[in-house]
Design a protein around this motif. Structure first.
Motif, PDB file in Angstrom:
ATOM      1  N   ALA A 135       0.818  -1.209   0.000  1.00 35.04           N
ATOM      2  CA  ALA A 135       0.000   0.000   0.000  1.00 35.04           C
ATOM      3  C   ALA A 135       0.858   1.267   0.000  1.00 35.04           C
ATOM      4  CB  ALA A 135      -0.926  -0.002   1.214  1.00 35.04           C
ATOM      5  N   LEU A 136       2.005   1.229   0.680  1.00 36.57           N
ATOM      6  CA  LEU A 136       2.825   2.426   0.830  1.00 36.57           C
ATOM      7  C   LEU A 136       3.807   2.629  -0.325  1.00 36.57           C
ATOM      8  CD1 LEU A 136       3.681   2.231   4.645  1.00 36.57           C
ATOM      9  CD2 LEU A 136       2.000   3.703   3.535  1.00 36.57           C
ATOM     10  N   LEU A 137       4.326   1.564  -0.886  1.00 32.66           N
ATOM     11  CA  LEU A 137       5.405   1.681  -1.865  1.00 32.66           C
ATOM     12  C   LEU A 137       4.951   1.564  -3.313  1.00 32.66           C
ATOM     13  CD1 LEU A 137       8.212  -0.429  -0.118  1.00 32.66           C
ATOM     14  CD2 LEU A 137       7.861   2.052  -0.074  1.00 32.66           C
ATOM     15  N   THR A 138       3.706   1.208  -3.542  1.00 29.05           N
ATOM     16  CA  THR A 138       3.208   1.067  -4.912  1.00 29.05           C
ATOM     17  C   THR A 138       1.957   1.921  -5.078  1.00 29.05           C
ATOM     18  OG1 THR A 138       1.664  -0.779  -4.573  1.00 29.05           O
ATOM     19  CG2 THR A 138       3.994  -1.337  -4.803  1.00 29.05           C
ATOM     20  N   ASP A 139       1.433   1.904  -6.310  1.00 29.31           N
ATOM     21  CA  ASP A 139       0.205   2.645  -6.580  1.00 29.31           C
ATOM     22  C   ASP A 139      -1.030   1.760  -6.442  1.00 29.31           C
ATOM     23  OD1 ASP A 139       0.576   1.017  -8.737  1.00 29.31           O
ATOM     24  OD2 ASP A 139       0.489   2.603 -10.255  1.00 29.31           O
ATOM     25  N   ALA A 140      -0.916   0.655  -5.696  1.00 27.07           N
ATOM     26  CA  ALA A 140      -2.071  -0.214  -5.468  1.00 27.07           C
ATOM     27  C   ALA A 140      -3.164   0.564  -4.745  1.00 27.07           C
ATOM     28  CB  ALA A 140      -1.662  -1.433  -4.650  1.00 27.07           C
ATOM     29  N   ARG A 141      -4.421   0.336  -5.169  1.00 28.65           N
ATOM     30  CA  ARG A 141      -5.564   1.049  -4.604  1.00 28.65           C
ATOM     31  C   ARG A 141      -6.052   0.382  -3.319  1.00 28.65           C
ATOM     32  NH1 ARG A 141      -5.598   5.944  -7.086  1.00 28.65           N
ATOM     33  NH2 ARG A 141      -5.325   5.711  -9.337  1.00 28.65           N
ATOM     34  N   PRO A 142      -6.693   1.152  -2.437  1.00 28.08           N
ATOM     35  CA  PRO A 142      -7.166   0.573  -1.172  1.00 28.08           C
ATOM     36  C   PRO A 142      -8.200  -0.540  -1.344  1.00 28.08           C
ATOM     37  CG  PRO A 142      -7.099   2.968  -1.035  1.00 28.08           C
ATOM     38  CD  PRO A 142      -6.851   2.619  -2.462  1.00 28.08           C
ATOM     39  N   LEU A 143      -9.120  -0.384  -2.308  1.00 31.87           N
ATOM     40  CA  LEU A 143     -10.191  -1.372  -2.421  1.00 31.87           C
ATOM     41  C   LEU A 143      -9.679  -2.762  -2.794  1.00 31.87           C
ATOM     42  CD1 LEU A 143     -13.127  -1.985  -2.157  1.00 31.87           C
ATOM     43  CD2 LEU A 143     -13.507  -1.121  -4.488  1.00 31.87           C
ATOM     44  N   PRO A 144      -8.799  -2.916  -3.798  1.00 33.32           N
ATOM     45  CA  PRO A 144      -8.257  -4.255  -4.059  1.00 33.32           C
ATOM     46  C   PRO A 144      -7.506  -4.835  -2.864  1.00 33.32           C
ATOM     47  CG  PRO A 144      -7.843  -2.816  -5.931  1.00 33.32           C
ATOM     48  CD  PRO A 144      -8.372  -1.955  -4.834  1.00 33.32           C
ATOM     49  N   LEU A 145      -6.752  -4.001  -2.154  1.00 35.18           N
ATOM     50  CA  LEU A 145      -6.049  -4.491  -0.975  1.00 35.18           C
ATOM     51  C   LEU A 145      -7.034  -4.907   0.110  1.00 35.18           C
ATOM     52  CD1 LEU A 145      -3.121  -1.901  -0.798  1.00 35.18           C
ATOM     53  CD2 LEU A 145      -2.979  -4.298  -1.483  1.00 35.18           C
ATOM     54  N   GLY A 146      -8.131  -4.176   0.231  1.00 32.57           N
ATOM     55  CA  GLY A 146      -9.163  -4.568   1.180  1.00 32.57           C
ATOM     56  C   GLY A 146      -9.804  -5.895   0.823  1.00 32.57           C
ATOM     57  N   LEU A 147      -9.994  -6.149  -0.467  1.00 27.73           N
ATOM     58  CA  LEU A 147     -10.553  -7.428  -0.902  1.00 27.73           C
ATOM     59  C   LEU A 147      -9.593  -8.574  -0.593  1.00 27.73           C
ATOM     60  CD1 LEU A 147     -12.134  -6.424  -4.342  1.00 27.73           C
ATOM     61  CD2 LEU A 147     -13.347  -7.074  -2.248  1.00 27.73           C
ATOM     62  N   LEU A 148      -8.290  -8.324  -0.719  1.00 26.78           N
ATOM     63  CA  LEU A 148      -7.317  -9.354  -0.357  1.00 26.78           C
ATOM     64  C   LEU A 148      -7.418  -9.685   1.128  1.00 26.78           C
ATOM     65  CD1 LEU A 148      -4.095  -8.309  -2.326  1.00 26.78           C
ATOM     66  CD2 LEU A 148      -5.676 -10.169  -2.844  1.00 26.78           C
ATOM     67  N   ALA A 149      -7.578  -8.665   1.967  1.00 21.95           N
ATOM     68  CA  ALA A 149      -7.765  -8.922   3.397  1.00 21.95           C
ATOM     69  C   ALA A 149      -9.061  -9.672   3.651  1.00 21.95           C
ATOM     70  CB  ALA A 149      -7.742  -7.605   4.173  1.00 21.95           C
ATOM     71  N   GLY A 150     -10.074  -9.418   2.818  1.00 23.22           N
ATOM     72  CA  GLY A 150     -11.341 -10.121   2.957  1.00 23.22           C
ATOM     73  C   GLY A 150     -11.228 -11.615   2.733  1.00 23.22           C
ATOM     74  N   ALA A 151     -10.177 -12.054   2.046  1.00 19.77           N
ATOM     75  CA  ALA A 151      -9.995 -13.487   1.812  1.00 19.77           C
ATOM     76  C   ALA A 151      -9.888 -14.264   3.114  1.00 19.77           C
ATOM     77  CB  ALA A 151      -8.741 -13.721   0.962  1.00 19.77           C
ATOM     78  N   PHE A 152      -9.483 -13.604   4.189  1.00 24.24           N
ATOM     79  CA  PHE A 152      -9.323 -14.298   5.469  1.00 24.24           C
ATOM     80  C   PHE A 152     -10.661 -14.594   6.146  1.00 24.24           C
ATOM     81  CE2 PHE A 152      -5.179 -12.508   4.670  1.00 24.24           C
ATOM     82  CZ  PHE A 152      -4.332 -13.523   5.071  1.00 24.24           C
ATOM     83  N   THR A 153     -11.746 -14.103   5.588  1.00 20.25           N
ATOM     84  CA  THR A 153     -13.074 -14.484   6.085  1.00 20.25           C
ATOM     85  C   THR A 153     -13.558 -15.785   5.461  1.00 20.25           C
ATOM     86  OG1 THR A 153     -14.277 -13.249   4.365  1.00 20.25           O
ATOM     87  CG2 THR A 153     -13.653 -12.039   6.363  1.00 20.25           C
ATOM     88  N   SER A 154     -12.767 -16.390   4.588  1.00 18.62           N
ATOM     89  CA  SER A 154     -13.221 -17.574   3.855  1.00 18.62           C
ATOM     90  C   SER A 154     -13.559 -18.736   4.778  1.00 18.62           C
ATOM     91  CB  SER A 154     -12.153 -17.997   2.849  1.00 18.62           C
ATOM     92  OG  SER A 154     -11.887 -16.962   1.930  1.00 18.62           O
ATOM     93  N   GLY A 155     -12.708 -18.989   5.765  1.00 18.49           N
ATOM     94  CA  GLY A 155     -12.972 -20.087   6.690  1.00 18.49           C
ATOM     95  C   GLY A 155     -14.280 -19.913   7.450  1.00 18.49           C
TER      96      GLY A 155
END
Length: 306
Positions: free
Chosen positions: A207-227
């Motif tokens: 998030a800090l060193l690239t131009d990645a957007r917050p929403l895609p990064l938030g979706l990646l964190a959402g993957a941990f709700t899979s279980g």
């Protein structure tokens, strides 16, 4: 053989180290202690790959130079908690404190944003630590989420973070081979804490060193709700099933075979659900970047050797 080739230092090295060291610990320490401590091989692979990729500088300067130190601290905390037979709640609290310290060293942002990142990290840590240690569910999500983070980092222009995320996925996968399809150890604190904190640190770095957007990064964190999502869906289907079917299912569960079935099948289902989150994050990343020039891969911390 080029030991600095990305395929070696990001995939083969952490995968082999994790698989080999985990197996050696499992065999050397025996059935009981080996089952508890073997997953420390994942911590060895994660820290070793980070040192190989990022170096070991004292004092660390750039953000990426701090990552190996964060990994080493997380590995040490995990080993101490494992030695103390700490409860899951204690593990979560200790990991949360370490995450707060790591976040303070990685980012100097407004306090509300820092609190939000800390709370999100706490949720991710809890999602990993609450998974059953004798199943590969947590490891499966970590592997899929790390691969997704690697893809986002590559698309956003950082080869270094791409390799680091790929190495994390390979290290966790090497240890997970001892958990799936047959369970031969437990994915306890000595491996789980360093794995999840490494993922969070790379997530913040992306998030800090690239131009990645917050929403895609938030979706990646959402993957941990899979279980939890998979378990909630299973319970809901059981409640809505016919009484006779529910009775038969309960009887089969008490007999034991379904536990083996869950060991086999559930991690695959959890990984598939996590993959949906990752696919959504990647689709959004590519959609947002469609009108923008592709990343130049001009990473100031990395000199690629392709």
């Amino acid at each position: 053989m080029d030991l600095h080739h990305p395929l070696f230092q990001s995939l083969l090295l952490p995968l082999l180290v994790a698989f080999t060291v985990t197996g050696m610990l499992r065999g050397a320490l025996g059935g009981v202690q080996g089952r508890r401590w073997a997953v420390a091989g994942v911590a060895v692979a994660i820290v070793g790959a980070a040192v190989w990729l990022l170096g070991w500088r004292l004092p660390p300067g750039a953000l990426t130079e701090r990552l190996p130190w964060i990994y080493a601290a997380a590995a040490l905390v995990g080993l101490v908690l494992e030695a103390l037979h700490a409860s899951r709640r204690t593990e979560w609290l200790a990991a949360g404190i370490l995450w707060a310290l790591a976040l303070a060293t990685l980012a100097a942002k407004p306090l509300p944003l820092m609190i939000g990142l800390w709370l999100l990290g706490l949720a991710v840590i809890r999602a990993v630590l609450r998974e059953h240690a004798a199943r590969a569910d947590a490891a499966a999500v970590l592997v899929v989420a790390s691969l997704g983070l690697a893809a986002v980092a590559m698309r956003s222009g950082s080869a270094l973070l791409f390799e680091s995320s790929l190495a994390l996925a390979a290290a966790v996968a090497g240890g997970a081979l001892w958990l799936w399809p047959f369970v031969r150890l437990a994915f306890g604190a000595s491996g789980a804490i360093v794995a999840v904190l490494a993922w969070l640190a790379l997530w913040v770095a992306t998030a800090l060193l690239t131009d990645a957007r917050p929403l895609p990064l938030g979706l990646l964190a959402g993957a941990f709700t899979s279980g939890p999502m998979v378990r909630w869906t299973r319970r809901h289907l059981r409640r809505t099933a016919l009484p006779a079917t529910a009775t038969a299912t309960a009887s089969a569960r008490s007999a034991g075979p379904s536990a083996t079935a869950r060991t086999w099948v559930e991690p695959l289902i959890v990984a598939a659900v996590a993959l949906i989150w990752v696919a959504a994050a990647l689709a959004l990343t590519y959609a947002e970047a469609a009108g923008a020039p592709a990343g130049t891969m001009d990473d100031p911390y990395y000199k690629p050797r392709w």
